[in-house]
Design an enzyme around this catalytic site. Structure first.
Site, PDB file in Angstrom:
ATOM      1  N   LYS A 296      21.364 -15.382  32.664  1.00 61.68           N
ATOM      2  CA  LYS A 296      20.737 -15.733  31.384  1.00 61.68           C
ATOM      3  C   LYS A 296      20.210 -17.160  31.378  1.00 61.68           C
ATOM      4  O   LYS A 296      19.170 -17.438  30.783  1.00 61.68           O
ATOM      5  CB  LYS A 296      21.728 -15.549  30.225  1.00 61.68           C
ATOM      6  CG  LYS A 296      21.917 -14.106  29.810  1.00 61.68           C
ATOM      7  CD  LYS A 296      22.536 -14.031  28.417  1.00 61.68           C
ATOM      8  CE  LYS A 296      22.863 -12.599  28.035  1.00 61.68           C
ATOM      9  NZ  LYS A 296      23.607 -12.531  26.765  1.00 61.68           N
TER      10      LYS A 296
ATOM     11  N   LYS B 293      17.102  -1.146  33.342  1.00 64.42           N
ATOM     12  CA  LYS B 293      17.824  -0.635  32.168  1.00 64.42           C
ATOM     13  C   LYS B 293      16.922  -0.627  30.941  1.00 64.42           C
ATOM     14  O   LYS B 293      16.083  -1.512  30.788  1.00 64.42           O
ATOM     15  CB  LYS B 293      19.020  -1.561  31.871  1.00 64.42           C
ATOM     16  CG  LYS B 293      20.362  -0.903  32.146  1.00 64.42           C
ATOM     17  CD  LYS B 293      21.504  -1.866  31.936  1.00 64.42           C
ATOM     18  CE  LYS B 293      21.903  -2.026  30.485  1.00 64.42           C
ATOM     19  NZ  LYS B 293      23.205  -2.685  30.310  1.00 64.42           N
TER      20      LYS B 293
ATOM     21  N   LYS C 224      16.306  -4.114  24.884  1.00 60.67           N
ATOM     22  CA  LYS C 224      15.614  -4.567  23.673  1.00 60.67           C
ATOM     23  C   LYS C 224      14.657  -5.700  23.982  1.00 60.67           C
ATOM     24  O   LYS C 224      13.774  -5.994  23.187  1.00 60.67           O
ATOM     25  CB  LYS C 224      16.613  -4.973  22.600  1.00 60.67           C
ATOM     26  CG  LYS C 224      17.652  -5.981  23.004  1.00 60.67           C
ATOM     27  CD  LYS C 224      18.686  -6.124  21.888  1.00 60.67           C
ATOM     28  CE  LYS C 224      20.053  -6.472  22.431  1.00 60.67           C
ATOM     29  NZ  LYS C 224      21.122  -6.170  21.467  1.00 60.67           N
TER      30      LYS C 224
END
Ligand code: TRP
Length: 339
Positions: free
Chosen positions: A115, A199, A202
């Site tokens: 991240k 995957k 969102k």
């Protein structure tokens, strides 16, 4: 909430766009666990702000996740649905865990590395300490079972290490339990409709890559029609899905939504063209997701009602965690008012 059943805790971040992957990978499992466990389902707004969130969007997303839990079938009276920031125990215990966990442990967290990326110096301190807050979420209730996706197993191991180090450092051997993961079976991993190797997410810039829980029937139909496939018909057996990630994903979605296995789906659709299969998959998605989306819409139209559910859940969560935090404070040596 009955207390004789083992305690489940799980959290979902309110960061927008709940999709089919969240439903099949997490929320549907939350619904099922209600039978065998006492469940706390937390909308982790404090985790969300480890990266920037617009305040108004954070509020909406928090209500949306709570609504999705309820719409999917979590019973907020028999179990507990709440947002993390309404129960101070999370932040209080997280601070103590900041002082228990070692920098070396956090340095190994792969999700932080992913991240923060190359911009580590600019990442928030909260993003770095995030796993300590997650450990606090679970252990503030002495929860023993934690439904999570594969991507959270390292964080749960850290929670176990923290529990153990706390127990050892303060010579309180059974103070915190070792929480266990309830992992989802492989088939629950839902991939992007545009790339079977990624995957469903969102944060994918293409909305066509995912089916959102609030998509209407026409949108669902369009997204499935446009989903990437290859020109071959569906194989007769699961071996034939090996090198075909997009086909495998669509078959997997069908299997998950019908509670069957890929074998069963191929028994019915082996040899079929994708056009026919996609039509059936669309109908299935509309039947299964339509009512959830409609109920979410109904709930989010009445924010005061959702807020009242969250406040009630938070009060009941606080009633469980506050006495545990009081014990923690005693163990650590903090002075507090005598009762
Ligand atoms: N970190 C989890 C995620 O991003 C969310 C989460 C926060 C969580 N606290 C938790 C999950 C406690 C399980 C238990 O998916």
């Amino acid at each position: 909430m009955t207390t004789h059943k083992p305690l489940v805790f799980s959290g979902v971040q309110p960061t927008g766009n709940l999709h089919l992957g969240n439903y099949l990978g997490a929320i549907r499992n939350f619904v099922r666990l209600q039978q065998s466990y006492s469940c706390l389902y937390c909308v982790v707004d404090m985790h969300a702000i480890t990266v920037w969130q617009e305040p108004a969007e954070l509020r909406n997303a928090t209500r949306e996740v709570a609504s999705a839990f309820i719409a999917a079938g979590v019973d907020p009276k028999a179990h507990i649905i709440f947002n993390q920031s309404q129960v101070p125990s999370h932040a209080e215990l997280a601070w103590i865990f900041n002082c228990v966990a070692r920098i070396g442990w956090l340095n190994r967290m792969t999700q932080f590395k992913d991240k923060a990326g190359s911009n580590r110096e600019k990442a928030s301190v909260g993003l770095y300490a995030y796993p300590n807050l997650m450990a606090a979420d679970i252990l503030a209730y002495r929860a023993t079972h934690v439904p999570i996706g594969e991507d959270q197993t390292q964080h749960l191991e850290l929670a176990r290490d923290i529990a153990q180090k706390f127990n050892t450092d303060f010579s309180v051997p059974d103070f915190f339990p070792q929480p266990e993961a309830l992992l989802q079976p492989e088939g629950a991993r839902i991939m992007s409709l545009k790339d079977g190797a990624k995957k469903m997410s969102k944060s994918d810039p293409s909305d066509l890559s995912r089916i959102n829980l609030n998509d209407d029937a026409d949108t669902i139909a369009k997204k499935i029609r446009k989903a990437r496939t290859d020109p071959e018909p569906l194989p007769e057996a699961t071996e034939g899905l090996k090198e075909r990630p997009e086909a495998r994903n669509l078959v997997g979605i069908y299997a998950a939504l019908t509670d069957t296995r890929a074998e069963d789906v191929l028994r019915e659709f082996g040899g079929a063209e994708f056009s026919r299969f996609k039509g059936q998959l669309t109908d299935l998605c509309v039947v299964k997701l339509g009512p959830i989306g409609a109920e979410m819409k109904r709930l989010t139209a009445d924010p005061a009602h959702v807020d009242a559910i969250l406040a009630d859940g938070a009060a009941r969560a606080r009633a469980i965690s506050a006495p545990i935090l009081a014990e923690v404070y005693d163990v650590v040596g903090f002075i507090r008012a005598r009762s």
